[in-house]
Design a protein around this motif. Structure first.
Motif: not given
Length: 796
Positions: A89-99
């Protein structure tokens, strides 16, 4: 598309459909990664391909966490196969995430798209090598590499396809079953294994069938038990069968894989065949001189069975005089051997007829036995030239000892048993009569005495007598003749041993001195009885008398107590011993009696006159022991004193004992009686100069004893020369100590005649090697030891 590819594609779609049904129960979605493995309230990762509405519905109503993914094995497409997608759910586009993916096979077998969370299988997987992989997924901040969620563990299972055929690991097989077994009898069981997944689909479900081996055998398709399918399988017709078994997976349906193995089935023998003689009548011709136990013929009953079932035993069940023959079984050839139990006689019976039976040893009640067979045996006796037969196998004769020569001891008789009887001649086997003590008449067999016999030397004589046909000398018979020598009274009795009696000085009258018994070499029938008496000259013996004990022995008694060693030390008592033979024999034996000193208890202590002067209680042995101890002590004292003197002897040789002071080598021969000049000390110096002179250094020089000389040849002063050498020796650190051995290098200029002494010469005995004398033998060994110089001698 090939048939194999169509089957794989169908299996793939079936597997994906099962995954979808399992992963999406009812209308709820299944989270893949979350902060816990129970009910979740936070962010969720969803499967790739779900709609947004489904995500909302999933967030509204949570289900049980499903943490497994599936990937099909042996998939070999052009691109990596997609296993699944991770989402948060953190993958909303504003937070730079990485799997991030970690665990078994991460980075090598499985790769994750760090931006989208897609997981791909990079290699072709084999479920038989590894069935599942455990991995950990986590979401981190791309810029700071800080984790945004805790790591979550999930499993990727490799889904099985039918890619392994059945295999018989223990094949090929060997089995056995008795012949003539009933239909349905179990033979053996085979087992095949399939490496595919046994719990998924039918890839490992096996069905067995016989490819080759009908109609003899059948197999249960599920248990793989092989059974007899044909009645009356006879080993004698065919012993071995080769059966081919097939195992097929997929439940035996089309498209399944298969494997085969072979089973070698051997029919074991049962006793279902009787023994059978090769012919019903056997005829043999046996010579009458065939030995007892010898084979006279052989019969054979054949049996189609093998092993123990083919073994038979033979018996004579009927016939005339069947107790003369016996039949035995040869365990190796299974033949019946006809043997003699009693000797044959052609003159009495010329033929025999016997009935022989062969029967199996092992009996099988299910085969209709017992199995037997019979045959007739006819035996014809053949006449043979037989040796003479003695009237007795052994003759026992008697003769008196000392009988005169040519006395007839007895007679032996033998006859020729043949129809055409022949005369018989008799002989003594001289190997049994080496001393030629007996003779025999060759015509009538009378045995006579050739030498006198002595019963005391040999009581029995065993000789062998041979009887030979006059017509055929090769026909010889033997008989043993035992000759007993009868006893006559020809030996006089004598003492049983060489007696030596002892008499105490302080004994009492009537004291028993010695008990005497006698022996006789003769052996009378009524037994021995001896009579003892003193010789007529001793009937009134003043010192001794004898008493009969009643058991063929006597006791010698003393008549008084005044025996003394100083008066007479030894007495001799002759006694006559007579036996009860006819005629009686007698002998005179002398008893020696010694007078001895005894203790109060009567124990003999000394019987010698010299011992009388010894102190009371001290024997000769004790005195010898005391003297030996004294001598040993004296020897020890002498050795001790000698060693002490040798130890105190000074190592420095005295001047008057030093041979080097007494022997002086010089080349002045002298003038004889006309030479009136005193000895010149200048001979001690080197006429050629002082450089070659080496003074003694083993004794410290004492100047007050040095002779002074005003001068010497060539103007050299001896006193000054000695002082110079002394000073050099005292200040020389390499000089040896004063007690060392010095070597004098000065010998003078020499003379024309040469040295008269053998000392210090090049050919001295010390330089010679006499070891070769030892090799000349024992006679020169001692000479070699005297002339050989050891290392200790050289140093001395």
């Amino acid at each position: 598309m090939p048939k194999r590819s169509e089957e794989m594609l169908a299996d793939l779609w079936t597997s994906l459909l099962l995954v979808w049904i399992t992963c999406v129960p009812y209308t709820s979605m299944t989270p893949i990664i979350s902060q816990s493995k129970s009910l979740q309230t936070g962010s969720t990762a969803l499967l790739h391909g779900l709609t947004e509405g489904q995500r909302v519905l999933s967030r509204a109503k949570r289900g049980w966490v499903w943490n497994q993914m599936f990937v099909l094995e042996e998939f070999s497409g052009p691109d990596p196969i997609l296993v699944g997608r991770l989402h948060t759910d953190l993958d909303v586009g504003s937070t730079p995430i990485k799997y991030v993916l970690a665990g078994e096979g991460a980075g090598t077998i499985f790769a994750i798209n760090e931006n989208t969370g897609d997981i791909h299988a990079m290699k072709r997987l084999d479920r038989e090598e590894k069935a599942e992989y455990t991995l950990t997924a986590q979401v981190i901040n791309r810029d700071t590499n800080q984790p945004l969620e805790p790591p979550s563990e999930f499993i990727i299972k490799v889904q099985d396809i039918n890619d392994n055929p059945p295999q018989f690991i223990e094949g090929p097989y060997r089995a056995s079953v008795p012949e003539m077994s009933q239909v349905g009898t179990s033979v053996t069981r085979v087992t095949a294994t399939d490496a595919d997944d046994p719990v998924y689909g039918n890839s490992a479900k096996l069905v067995y069938s016989i490819v080759e081996g009908q109609p003899y055998f059948s197999i249960d398709p599920n248990t793989a038990i092989i059974k007899i399918a044909l009645h009356g399988m006879d080993r004698e017709m065919r012993e071995e069968y080769l059966v081919v078994i097939q195992a097929k997976d997929m439940g035996g349906h089309m498209g399944g894989l298969s494997g085969t193995t072979t089973v070698t089935v051997t029919l074991t023998d049962v006793n279902d065949n009787p023994p059978k003689f090769s012919k019903s009548l056997y005829e043999f011709v046996i010579p009458e001189d065939l030995g007892i136990g010898k084979a006279g013929g052989k019969v054979k009953a054949n049996d189609r069975d093998i092993g123990e079932n083919a073994k038979s035993t033979y018996n004579i069940i009927d016939g005339d005089e069947k107790d003369i023959f016996e039949i035995t079984t040869d365990t190796q050839t299974q033949e019946g051997i006809l043997r003699l139990k009693k000797p044959l006689d052609f003159e009495n019976k010329k033929s025999y007829t016997l009935k022989v039976e062969a029967a199996n040893i092992r009996f099988d009640p299910n085969s209709g036995g017992p199995f037997k067979d019979t045959a007739t045996v006819k035996i014809a006796v053949e006449d043979s030239d037989e040796p003479p037969i003695f009237s007795k196998p052994m003759f026992v004769l008697q003769v008196d000892e000392n009988a005169p020569i040519n006395t007839v001891i007895g007679t032996v008789t033998a006859r020729d048993p043949d129809v055409t009887s022949s005369l018989v001649r008799y002989f003594i086997d001289r190997h049994t009569d080496l001393e030629r003590q007996f003779n025999i008449n060759v015509d009538d067999g009378k045995i006579t005495l050739a030498k006198p016999l002595d019963r005391e030397t040999d009581t029995w004589h065993n000789i062998t007598v041979t009887a030979t046909e006059v017509r055929n000398h090769s026909q010889i018979s033997r008989a043993i003749v035992a000759i007993r020598v009868l006893d006559i009274n020809d030996n006089a009795p004598e003492f049983a041993t060489e007696y030596e009696a002892f008499l105490c000085e302080n004994g009492k009258p009537g004291q028993v001195i010695q008990t005497v018994s006698a022996v006789d070499k003769d052996d009378p029938i009524q037994g021995h009885y001896f009579e003892y008496r003193l010789i007529p000259e001793m009937l009134n013996n003043p010192n001794f008398t004898i008493k009969n004990n009643g058991d063929n022995s006597i006791s010698v008694l003393a008549k008084h107590d005044t025996f003394r060693r100083q008066k007479q030390e030894m007495y001799f008592l002759p006694i006559i011993v007579t036996d009860n033979g006819n005629p009686p024999m007698s002998s005179t034996n002398t008893l020696t009696i010694r007078v001895c000193g005894c203790s109060r208890e009567g124990i003999v202590q000394s019987c010698n006159v010299e011992a009388y002067v010894l102190p009371i209680g001290l024997s000769m042995g004790a005195l010898i022991a005391i003297l030996a101890c004294i001598i040993l002590l004296l020897v020890i004292v002498v050795l001790f004193v000698t060693l002490r003197r040798h130890k105190n002897k000074p190592l420095i040789i005295k001047d008057d004992e030093d041979v080097r002071e007494n022997i002086i080598r010089y080349d002045d021969e002298g003038g004889g009686e006309e030479d009136t000049e005193a000895f010149d000390i200048a001979t001690l110096q080197n006429p050629d100069g002082i450089n070659g002179y080496l003074p003694r250094k083993d004794i410290k020089p004492d100047l007050q004893f040095m002779p002074r000389q005003s001068g010497g040849p060539n103007g050299v002063d001896v006193d000054e020369f000695i002082n110079v050498r002394l000073h050099e020796a005292d200040n020389d650190p390499t000089a040896p100590p004063y007690d060392s051995i010095q070597i004098y290098g000065y010998e003078g200029r020499g003379s024309i005649a040469g040295s008269l002494s053998s000392l210090e010469t090049a050919s001295s005995d010390s330089d010679q090697n006499y070891d070769y004398l030892r090799e000349w033998g024992p006679r020169f060994r001692r000479l070699g030891e005297l002339y050989s110089v050891g290392e200790s001698d050289k140093e001395t």
